[in-house]
Write a protein that holds these residues in place. Structure first.
Motif, short mmCIF file in Angstrom:
data_model
loop_
_atom_site.label_atom_id
_atom_site.label_comp_id
_atom_site.label_asym_id
_atom_site.label_seq_id
_atom_site.Cartn_x
_atom_site.Cartn_y
_atom_site.Cartn_z
N VAL A 128 0.88 -1.17 0.00
CA VAL A 128 0.00 0.00 0.00
C VAL A 128 0.91 1.21 0.00
O VAL A 128 1.74 1.38 0.91
CB VAL A 128 -0.96 0.02 1.21
N ASP A 129 0.79 2.03 -1.04
CA ASP A 129 1.63 3.21 -1.21
C ASP A 129 3.11 2.86 -1.15
O ASP A 129 3.92 3.57 -0.55
CB ASP A 129 1.28 4.29 -0.18
N VAL A 142 -5.82 2.20 6.79
CA VAL A 142 -4.96 3.01 5.93
C VAL A 142 -5.32 4.48 6.13
O VAL A 142 -6.36 4.80 6.71
CB VAL A 142 -5.13 2.63 4.43
N ARG A 146 -6.42 8.90 -1.67
CA ARG A 146 -6.13 7.95 -2.74
C ARG A 146 -4.96 7.07 -2.34
O ARG A 146 -3.92 7.58 -1.95
CB ARG A 146 -5.83 8.69 -4.04
N ARG A 147 -5.14 5.75 -2.41
CA ARG A 147 -4.11 4.77 -2.04
C ARG A 147 -3.70 3.98 -3.27
O ARG A 147 -4.54 3.63 -4.10
CB ARG A 147 -4.62 3.78 -0.97
N GLN A 148 -2.42 3.69 -3.37
CA GLN A 148 -1.89 2.84 -4.45
C GLN A 148 -1.73 1.44 -3.89
O GLN A 148 -1.05 1.24 -2.89
CB GLN A 148 -0.52 3.38 -4.93
N SER A 162 -5.13 2.13 -8.22
CA SER A 162 -5.25 3.29 -7.35
C SER A 162 -6.69 3.33 -6.87
O SER A 162 -7.61 3.12 -7.67
CB SER A 162 -4.90 4.55 -8.13
N THR A 165 -10.04 6.28 -0.70
CA THR A 165 -10.59 5.80 0.57
C THR A 165 -11.06 7.01 1.37
O THR A 165 -10.60 8.12 1.15
CB THR A 165 -9.55 5.01 1.39
#
Length: 191
Positions: A128-129, A142, A146-148, A162, A165
């Motif tokens: 995650v990120d 998290v 926006r999370r990768q 992507s 959240t």
């Protein structure tokens, strides 16, 4: 609209409970606060409620202070004041209900988002990120925004998405991994 109804309800009950020294000033401040709140002047309403509560502490006013903080985008402060009212002794049922509603609503905005990540096949490394957080299936909190999400598994292509959240919500994603070219060749050679 519901907040205004609660505020008006608190206004009508608050001054009745406020008696003794300083109660007249507390009532005047509460009236001014209700007017400001109805006009959308939440910072002014907050100031009036705080002064009224200082003169004549009242958990019912704390609910209104919490509602003002909520409108001003300060959920931590809103939560503190709504919890004060919720935990107060002898508070009438409608006010306790308003405090409970405030706590439940505001707590959702202060809770970190939860991300559930699955992979097909399972066992992929979850990032995650860019940070390894575990293996799929994986569930954890998290940061909001926006999370990768990346999934890595030997013999398969990297899978990336992507995903936005938001606080207080759970988000699920499943990555179907595609075999890499070398894995496809080894299958063909053995078959």
């Amino acid at each position: 609209m519901r907040l205004v109804v609660i505020t008006l309800m608190l206004f009508t009950a608050g001054p009745v409970a406020a008696q003794g020294n300083g109660s007249g000033d507390a009532v005047s401040l509460s009236r001014a606060a209700v007017k400001a709140f109805k006009e959308g002047k939440y910072k002014i309403a907050l100031g009036h409620y705080q002064r009224a509560n200082k003169l004549r502490p009242n958990p019912m006013i704390d609910v209104n202070i919490g509602l003002c903080y909520e409108k001003l985008g300060q959920p931590q402060q809103a939560l503190i004041h709504c919890k004060i009212a919720l935990n107060a002794r002898g508070i009438p049922a409608p006010f306790r209900a308003a405090a409970r509603s405030c706590v439940e609503r505001v707590a959702q905005t202060t809770t970190r988002p939860v991300l559930k990540v699955n992979s097909i096949p399972s066992g992929a490394t979850v990032r995650v990120d860019g940070q390894v957080v575990g293996r799929a299936p994986w569930t954890g909190p998290v940061a909001p925004g926006r999370r990768q999400i990346d999934l890595e598994l030997q013999g398969y292509r990297l899978w990336s998405r992507s995903m936005p959240t938001a606080a207080g919500k759970t988000f699920s994603v499943t990555g179907t991994l595609v075999p890499s070219a070398s894995k496809k060749r080894s299958r063909a050679a053995s078959g």
